[in-house]
Design an enzyme around this catalytic site. Sequence first.
Site, PDB file in Angstrom:
ATOM      1  N   LYS A 141       4.030   0.813   9.832  1.00  0.00           N
ATOM      2  CA  LYS A 141       4.208   2.071   9.102  1.00  0.00           C
ATOM      3  C   LYS A 141       3.672   3.249   9.904  1.00  0.00           C
ATOM      4  CE  LYS A 141       2.798   0.241   5.189  1.00  0.00           C
ATOM      5  NZ  LYS A 141       2.382  -0.025   3.819  1.00  0.00           N
ATOM      6  N   ARG A 172       4.999 -12.682   9.928  1.00  0.00           N
ATOM      7  CA  ARG A 172       5.690 -11.421   9.662  1.00  0.00           C
ATOM      8  C   ARG A 172       7.077 -11.456  10.242  1.00  0.00           C
ATOM      9  NH1 ARG A 172       1.741  -7.551   9.021  1.00  0.00           N
ATOM     10  NH2 ARG A 172       3.130  -5.797   9.268  1.00  0.00           N
ATOM     11  N   GLU A 213       0.867  -1.165   0.000  1.00  0.00           N
ATOM     12  CA  GLU A 213       0.000   0.000   0.000  1.00  0.00           C
ATOM     13  C   GLU A 213       0.912   1.226   0.000  1.00  0.00           C
ATOM     14  OE1 GLU A 213      -2.772   0.194   3.256  1.00  0.00           O
ATOM     15  OE2 GLU A 213      -3.551   2.128   2.544  1.00  0.00           O
TER      16      GLU A 213
END
Length: 554
Positions: A271, A261, A35
């Site tokens: 983020k 992850r 994204e």
Amino acid sequence: MADVEHRPSNFIRQIIDADLASGKHNAVQTRFPPEPNGFLHIGHAKSICLNFGIAEDYQGQCNLRFDDTNPEKENIDFVNSIQQDVNWLGFAWSGKVRYSSDYFDALHDFAVELVSKGLAYVCFLNNEQMREYRGNLTQPGKNSPTRDTSVEENLALFAKMRAGGFKEGECSLRAKIDMSSSFMCMRDPVIYRVKFAHHHQTGDKWCIYPMYDFTHCISDALEGITHSLCTLEFQDNRRLYDWILDNITINCHPQQIEFSRLNLEFAVMSKRKLQTLVEQKVVTGWDDPRMPTIAGLRRRGYTPASIREFAKRIGVTKQDNVIEMSALEACIREDLDSAAPRAMAVLDPLKVTITNYPADGIEWLDSPNHPKDDSMGSRKLPFGQVVYIDRADFKEEANKKYKRLVLNSDVRLRNAYVIHADEVIKDNDGNITELKCSYLPETLGENPADGRKVRGVIHWVEATNALPAEFRVYDRLFSVANPAAEEDFLTVINPESLLIKQGFAEPSLHTALTEQAYQFEREGYYCADRDSSASKLIFNRTVGLRDSWGNSEQ
Ligand code: ATP
Ligand code: MG
């Protein structure tokens, strides 16, 4: 043929091997779907290496697709930095860059298809009501009052949504699935919402935007993705991924596979948190060398090969884990130990006058660029009457374990002579300002003829040719291993994450280029910062030597 022997094995590759063997697929198509709402970080690098690495090894293709369904949080700078980072890591995507927004028309038509089939409806509950109606893990949800509106009415309402006839938050389009499902994501998830936002790719064409879960599976299918690899938090959402593809007319159904992850000690990876560090000016930007971003690591002096090696070593599993920072540091150290030419720089200079050396005599000594690799050649290093050594390399008194310069004893200047410390000069406050030493002329490449003991070898820079330089000594940004577990992660910033030192570098470094790594002898690995110029040299510390100074002894 792919080089099968060097392929890392993991559960995802086993699934792919089985799919190829059974004939379910005859080629592999993956994608990396960031994204564009921030810079990529080392966690993304794991996903990039996995997706592009699989495509490479199976001679398949990997797409780069921007998952751009949140126009307010995204922008074109992030789009550009992400492309740069993927390229820099050494990967090439298949064909043109793709955007989920390329499919907004198709996504809209699929939404209309669901409405037509009675599988989606326009809902007028506000956020708070929607939460209340959703129920929780122990309580089933309640149906929305408009859940059973007719297909015709819903088609008209959705058309009105699209045409800008409703305000933001006034209504949404929801999939009609199951309000009592044990998977919360299946309790009539929102698939479209009203948002009067300008989009970096589609401009003002749309005032409704599809939700991630609706967009992602359809984008994957439209691109013919075979294996859609994502992180574990999407495990439950796989039901929705499959439900959507099962209920629209599309002839491709990728398999979603989840992996854990990457979490890294002494770093934050979300983020949102990284953005906070930038906004609060804790760091100088997304590419601050202390950031775990790819741009930050690059500016710090990490190489693409070291990051790819790191991804290989951590592997791919379904187990949540936290990787030690030292595992990442080991990868860059190993890479640079063989690749980085040696050079000398003094970060905390102490003036040394060699009283028996001619005042204006400069001689140029041959110095190998790498102790173990002759092919890296050598350079000329000036030697003269005044040199700088590091303050930490001198003591007036010390025991035998101190392998550096001590008053009335001897030390070797790396690639040069043995010197003897005769006298210490101090200012009125008792601070040492200078040393008077004498050199042993016959010791160039030779031991002292009189058999005296030399304590060790230290680095130095000749004064008249020395280049003033700034050294940015970076360390871990956080003082605790798991900053994300703190109530406020900004309270555990390491106050010594950046120490700036003004010192000197040897003259050959006037040509130091950005991203050229050096091992500054006995100090660590450094590279020129992008702010460095011929008039002001600036070096970033990539990583220290494993074992501060004993490690680099000749
Ligand atoms: P963040 O939580 O940092 O905001 P994200 O998952 O929202 O990350 P995306 O841009 O959506 O960021 O991620 C793109 C891809 O990278 C996704 O497939 C995602 O699963 C993967 N990814 C993100 N963070 C990690 C991580 N820490 N380890 C491995 N893969 C990751
Ligand atoms: Mg995401």
